[in-house]
Design a protein around this motif. Structure first.
Motif, mmCIF file in Angstrom:
data_model
loop_
_atom_site.group_PDB
_atom_site.id
_atom_site.type_symbol
_atom_site.label_atom_id
_atom_site.label_comp_id
_atom_site.label_asym_id
_atom_site.label_seq_id
_atom_site.Cartn_x
_atom_site.Cartn_y
_atom_site.Cartn_z
ATOM 1 N N THR A 150 0.834 -1.205 0.000
ATOM 2 C CA THR A 150 0.000 0.000 0.000
ATOM 3 C C THR A 150 0.870 1.257 0.000
ATOM 4 O OG1 THR A 150 -0.038 0.154 2.412
ATOM 5 C CG2 THR A 150 -1.772 -1.191 1.346
ATOM 6 N N GLU A 151 0.245 2.366 -0.359
ATOM 7 C CA GLU A 151 0.967 3.644 -0.335
ATOM 8 C C GLU A 151 1.480 3.948 1.069
ATOM 9 O OE1 GLU A 151 0.109 8.391 -1.179
ATOM 10 O OE2 GLU A 151 -1.149 6.891 -2.176
ATOM 11 N N ASP A 152 0.649 3.693 2.096
ATOM 12 C CA ASP A 152 1.067 3.970 3.477
ATOM 13 C C ASP A 152 2.273 3.125 3.871
ATOM 14 O OD1 ASP A 152 -0.883 5.856 3.805
ATOM 15 O OD2 ASP A 152 -2.264 4.558 4.928
ATOM 16 N N ALA A 153 2.245 1.848 3.484
ATOM 17 C CA ALA A 153 3.369 0.963 3.819
ATOM 18 C C ALA A 153 4.637 1.429 3.117
ATOM 19 C CB ALA A 153 3.041 -0.479 3.418
ATOM 20 N N TYR A 154 4.492 1.869 1.868
ATOM 21 C CA TYR A 154 5.660 2.336 1.131
ATOM 22 C C TYR A 154 6.231 3.616 1.750
ATOM 23 C CZ TYR A 154 8.816 4.110 -2.300
ATOM 24 O OH TYR A 154 9.937 4.616 -2.886
ATOM 25 N N LEU A 155 5.337 4.539 2.113
ATOM 26 C CA LEU A 155 5.804 5.785 2.724
ATOM 27 C C LEU A 155 6.538 5.514 4.036
ATOM 28 C CD1 LEU A 155 2.784 8.137 1.956
ATOM 29 C CD2 LEU A 155 5.095 8.332 1.023
ATOM 30 N N GLU A 156 6.087 4.505 4.763
ATOM 31 C CA GLU A 156 6.767 4.147 6.011
ATOM 32 C C GLU A 156 8.182 3.647 5.718
ATOM 33 O OE1 GLU A 156 7.659 3.799 9.893
ATOM 34 O OE2 GLU A 156 5.972 4.865 8.972
ATOM 35 N N VAL A 157 8.345 2.883 4.644
ATOM 36 C CA VAL A 157 9.678 2.402 4.259
ATOM 37 C C VAL A 157 10.602 3.582 3.972
ATOM 38 C CG1 VAL A 157 11.009 1.234 2.448
ATOM 39 C CG2 VAL A 157 8.962 0.150 3.386
ATOM 40 N N ILE A 158 10.133 4.552 3.202
ATOM 41 C CA ILE A 158 11.054 5.643 2.831
ATOM 42 C C ILE A 158 11.254 6.637 3.980
ATOM 43 C CG2 ILE A 158 10.676 5.369 0.359
ATOM 44 C CD1 ILE A 158 8.982 7.854 0.345
ATOM 45 N N ARG A 159 10.287 6.708 4.901
ATOM 46 C CA ARG A 159 10.539 7.525 6.105
ATOM 47 C C ARG A 159 11.715 6.941 6.877
ATOM 48 N NH1 ARG A 159 4.824 7.280 6.871
ATOM 49 N NH2 ARG A 159 3.857 9.168 6.053
ATOM 50 N N CYS A 160 11.773 5.622 6.950
ATOM 51 C CA CYS A 160 12.875 4.971 7.665
ATOM 52 C C CYS A 160 14.159 4.993 6.847
ATOM 53 C CB CYS A 160 12.510 3.528 7.989
ATOM 54 S SG CYS A 160 11.126 3.338 9.129
ATOM 55 N N LYS A 161 14.056 4.519 5.614
ATOM 56 C CA LYS A 161 15.239 4.247 4.797
ATOM 57 C C LYS A 161 15.948 5.527 4.343
ATOM 58 C CE LYS A 161 16.467 1.791 0.540
ATOM 59 N NZ LYS A 161 16.852 2.909 -0.299
ATOM 60 N N THR A 162 15.182 6.532 3.966
ATOM 61 C CA THR A 162 15.771 7.756 3.404
ATOM 62 C C THR A 162 15.607 8.961 4.322
ATOM 63 O OG1 THR A 162 15.325 6.969 1.164
ATOM 64 C CG2 THR A 162 15.750 9.320 1.421
ATOM 65 N N ALA A 163 14.384 9.188 4.789
ATOM 66 C CA ALA A 163 14.084 10.451 5.477
ATOM 67 C C ALA A 163 14.685 10.528 6.875
ATOM 68 C CB ALA A 163 12.572 10.659 5.544
ATOM 69 N N GLN A 164 14.924 9.378 7.505
ATOM 70 C CA GLN A 164 15.418 9.404 8.885
ATOM 71 C C GLN A 164 16.786 10.078 8.997
ATOM 72 O OE1 GLN A 164 13.518 8.446 11.485
ATOM 73 N NE2 GLN A 164 15.078 9.251 12.858
ATOM 74 N N LEU A 165 17.667 9.835 8.028
ATOM 75 C CA LEU A 165 18.992 10.465 8.097
ATOM 76 C C LEU A 165 18.893 11.958 7.787
ATOM 77 C CD1 LEU A 165 21.913 9.980 8.774
ATOM 78 C CD2 LEU A 165 22.348 9.429 6.374
ATOM 79 N N PHE A 166 18.000 12.355 6.870
ATOM 80 C CA PHE A 166 17.739 13.784 6.645
ATOM 81 C C PHE A 166 17.290 14.431 7.952
ATOM 82 C CE2 PHE A 166 17.788 12.611 2.224
ATOM 83 C CZ PHE A 166 17.929 13.764 1.488
ATOM 84 N N ALA A 167 16.366 13.756 8.657
ATOM 85 C CA ALA A 167 15.828 14.299 9.913
ATOM 86 C C ALA A 167 16.926 14.457 10.960
ATOM 87 C CB ALA A 167 14.720 13.384 10.432
ATOM 88 N N ALA A 168 17.746 13.410 11.102
ATOM 89 C CA ALA A 168 18.820 13.451 12.095
ATOM 90 C C ALA A 168 19.840 14.536 11.750
ATOM 91 C CB ALA A 168 19.504 12.084 12.175
ATOM 92 N N ALA A 169 20.196 14.618 10.472
ATOM 93 C CA ALA A 169 21.172 15.625 10.032
ATOM 94 C C ALA A 169 20.689 17.035 10.344
ATOM 95 C CB ALA A 169 21.435 15.473 8.536
ATOM 96 N N ALA A 170 19.386 17.279 10.128
ATOM 97 C CA ALA A 170 18.824 18.613 10.378
ATOM 98 C C ALA A 170 18.659 18.889 11.872
ATOM 99 C CB ALA A 170 17.480 18.739 9.664
ATOM 100 N N GLN A 171 18.429 17.846 12.651
ATOM 101 C CA GLN A 171 18.222 18.015 14.097
ATOM 102 C C GLN A 171 19.523 18.348 14.824
ATOM 103 O OE1 GLN A 171 16.507 14.553 15.934
ATOM 104 N NE2 GLN A 171 16.264 15.527 17.947
ATOM 105 N N ILE A 172 20.641 17.874 14.304
ATOM 106 C CA ILE A 172 21.924 18.090 14.978
ATOM 107 C C ILE A 172 22.254 19.575 15.097
ATOM 108 C CG2 ILE A 172 24.427 17.780 14.741
ATOM 109 C CD1 ILE A 172 23.777 15.036 13.504
#
Length: 315
Positions: A150-172
């Motif tokens: 599903t779209e929701d399941a896919y978005l969850e994958v990319i939140r983890c796989k790609t977006a999490q490092l963007f988030a951490a980088a910006a939070q630092i």
């Protein structure tokens, strides 16, 4: 940020050295292969946005790039990719074993840099991100070739796989600047939304770009049976014959001459590439809105330009 970025590049070169000659040779191949350095740039820019004047963000930006580079080395082995940014992948040149092991070395170097920074909070942000990225990779492996994703399941994958490092980088940035938690959360959210937008545009480019512009083989996702948003939307919109096509090509990986062109035709016919870009624009809009609480200055302008760049690459 050019002066700070130069310091980050020097830190990257310094910390990827090893008496084992293959390590700097292989690591240098991917580090020097023309990456945009978006993630370390987020750390530099958010630190500047928050008024930070020290040097901690330099080593931490290098740390972020090492985590990213390690995941790329492992990704290319998992995906059996031969090209990255228009050049041979490390695994194509040195083989899978060397790529995996040097990826492990870069992860270890990243943790050494975190410990060297001395902040338990920074260590938690980046170690949590590393664990979540790994979970996202495994989750994607499980959903590969599953056309009913599903779209929701896919978005969850990319939140983890790609977006999490963007988030951490910006939070630092706000963390090293010792800013209040609301600013920290705003910039973490900015990074996450930007990361999702970035990945969604990548999904579109795999079907819509010219190979020379993309820097990798167009249709890689299709050939690997990756279920990305354009595929999910095309499958959902398709009739019985079209769904049979998607099951054959993505689930069974029974691909024939002309199948990629047919996939592109179906996506254009159902407007799924444009619909995926619309989703990317929504996340980009949320990222831009998160910056509104910060004063207008060159760093905020740079971050806003970065949001635009991530979406406009599609054109």
């Amino acid at each position: 940020m050019a002066a700070d970025m130069e310091k980050v590049n020097r830190a990257i070169l310094e910390h990827m050295q090893s008496p084992v000659a293959l390590i700097p040779q292989l690591a240098g191949h991917i580090v020097a292969s023309g990456g945009k350095r978006l993630r370390p740039m987020l750390t530099l820019a958010t630190a500047g946005l928050c008024g930070y004047t020290g040097e901690r963000h330099i080593g931490l930006a290098a740390c972020v790039e090492f985590i990213h580079t390690a995941t790329l080395l492992h990704d290319d082995v998992v995906d059996e990719s031969d090209l990255r940014r228009g050049k041979d992948t490390a695994n194509a040149v040195w083989g899978n074993q060397a790529s995996v092991l040097v990826g492990d070395f870069l992860f270890s170097r990243a943790f050494q840099l975190m410990v060297g920074d001395g902040s338990l909070k920074v260590l938690k942000i980046l170690s949590d991100a590393s664990a979540i990225i790994a979970e996202g990779e495994v989750h994607q492996l499980v959903t590969t070739n599953d056309i009913t994703t599903t779209e929701d399941a896919y978005l969850e994958v990319i939140r983890c796989k790609t977006a999490q490092l963007f988030a951490a980088a910006a939070q630092i940035g706000p963390v090293v600047a010792e800013r209040p938690q609301d600013e920290e959360l705003a910039l973490e959210g900015f990074g996450r939304d930007l990361g999702v937008a970035f990945q969604l545009v990548d999904d579109v480019l795999d079907y819509a770009a010219e190979q020379a512009a993309l820097g990798k083989t167009v249709g890689d996702d299709f050939r690997e049976g990756k279920v990305t948003l354009p595929v999910i939307l095309a499958y959902q919109a398709g009739d019985e014959a079209e769904r049979t096509f998607w099951k054959r090509t993505i689930e069974d990986l029974d691909q024939r001459d002309g199948d990629l062109a047919e996939a592109q035709r179906l996506m254009v016919g159902h407007g799924t590439l444009e619909a995926s870009l619309d989703r990317a624009r929504e996340y980009a809009g949320a990222a831009r809105a998160a910056l509104a609480r910060f004063p207008a200055n060159p760093y905020r302008a740079a971050l806003e330009e970065l949001v635009d760049f991530c979406v406009e690459r599609a054109y």
